[in-house]
Scaffold this motif. Structure first.
Motif, PDB file in Angstrom:
ATOM      1  N   ALA A  63       0.835  -1.206   0.000  1.00 18.43           N
ATOM      2  CA  ALA A  63       0.000   0.000   0.000  1.00 18.43           C
ATOM      3  C   ALA A  63       0.869   1.255   0.000  1.00 18.43           C
ATOM      4  O   ALA A  63       0.561   2.234  -0.684  1.00 18.43           O
ATOM      5  CB  ALA A  63      -0.927  -0.012   1.207  1.00 18.43           C
ATOM      6  N   GLY A  66       2.337   1.607  -3.495  1.00 13.00           N
ATOM      7  CA  GLY A  66       1.268   1.999  -4.414  1.00 13.00           C
ATOM      8  C   GLY A  66       0.853   3.443  -4.231  1.00 13.00           C
ATOM      9  O   GLY A  66       0.486   4.129  -5.192  1.00 13.00           O
ATOM     10  N   ALA A  98      -1.922  -0.039  -7.548  1.00 15.08           N
ATOM     11  CA  ALA A  98      -2.029  -1.164  -6.618  1.00 15.08           C
ATOM     12  C   ALA A  98      -1.172  -2.336  -7.091  1.00 15.08           C
ATOM     13  O   ALA A  98      -0.446  -2.946  -6.295  1.00 15.08           O
ATOM     14  CB  ALA A  98      -3.489  -1.586  -6.479  1.00 15.08           C
TER      15      ALA A  98
END
Length: 163
Positions: A63, A66, A98
């Motif tokens: 995360a 991303g 992602a």
């Protein structure tokens, strides 16, 4: 420091004054959020996240990676695009961010630091470029739609003199 340099480049290369504010602002918010999450991890990570499993750590890093890719893509796209239709390209860019964050985390890098850094940079830049290209493609569709609307207007048969 690189994030601030990137935001400065966006402010200079934006197409209009609102884009000079919106593009760098969005990039600053997303990249700043990533830095805050990274600092949170550095300051209180071992105590705060001591009960996490390996999968949870992997999700955290994916995360975080991303979010950096998304910050680069959204900032550039808001600063450089010409139609509102380009915002539809944020949807595939979000998916690419992602995927890029996950792939960047999942790669088993070689033991050499230089080779690992180069490979990580290629993956990062590649997904940033793919995200920007997805927004650019939607912007091109928006320009084609705009051009089609202006060319389909009926013209008067004979222009009136003096007008």
């Amino acid at each position: 420091m690189a994030a601030l340099l990137y935001v400065g480049v966006l402010a200079v290369w934006a197409r209009s004054t609102p884009q000079r504010i919106l593009g760098p602002g969005a990039a600053l918010v997303l990249l700043g959020l990533q830095r805050v999450l990274d600092a949170l991890w550095a300051v209180s990570g071992p105590r705060l996240y001591s009960g996490w499993t390996y999968a949870e750590f992997e999700w955290w890093y994916s995360a975080n990676n991303g979010l950096v890719i998304l910050g680069v893509v959204v900032g550039w796209s808001l600063a450089r695009r010409r139609t509102a239709f380009a915002l539809i390209g944020i949807i595939p860019a979000l998916a690419l961010s992602a995927a890029g964050g996950w792939i960047e985390q999942a790669i088993h890098y070689p033991k050499s630091y230089i080779t690992a850094s180069l490979l990580d940079g290629v993956v990062f830049i590649g997904f940033c470029v793919l995200g920007i290209l997805s927004v650019w493609a939607c912007d091109g569709i928006g320009l084609a739609i705009r051009r089609g609307r202006t060319q389909s207007r009926p013209r008067t048969a004979y222009p009136q003199p003096g007008y």
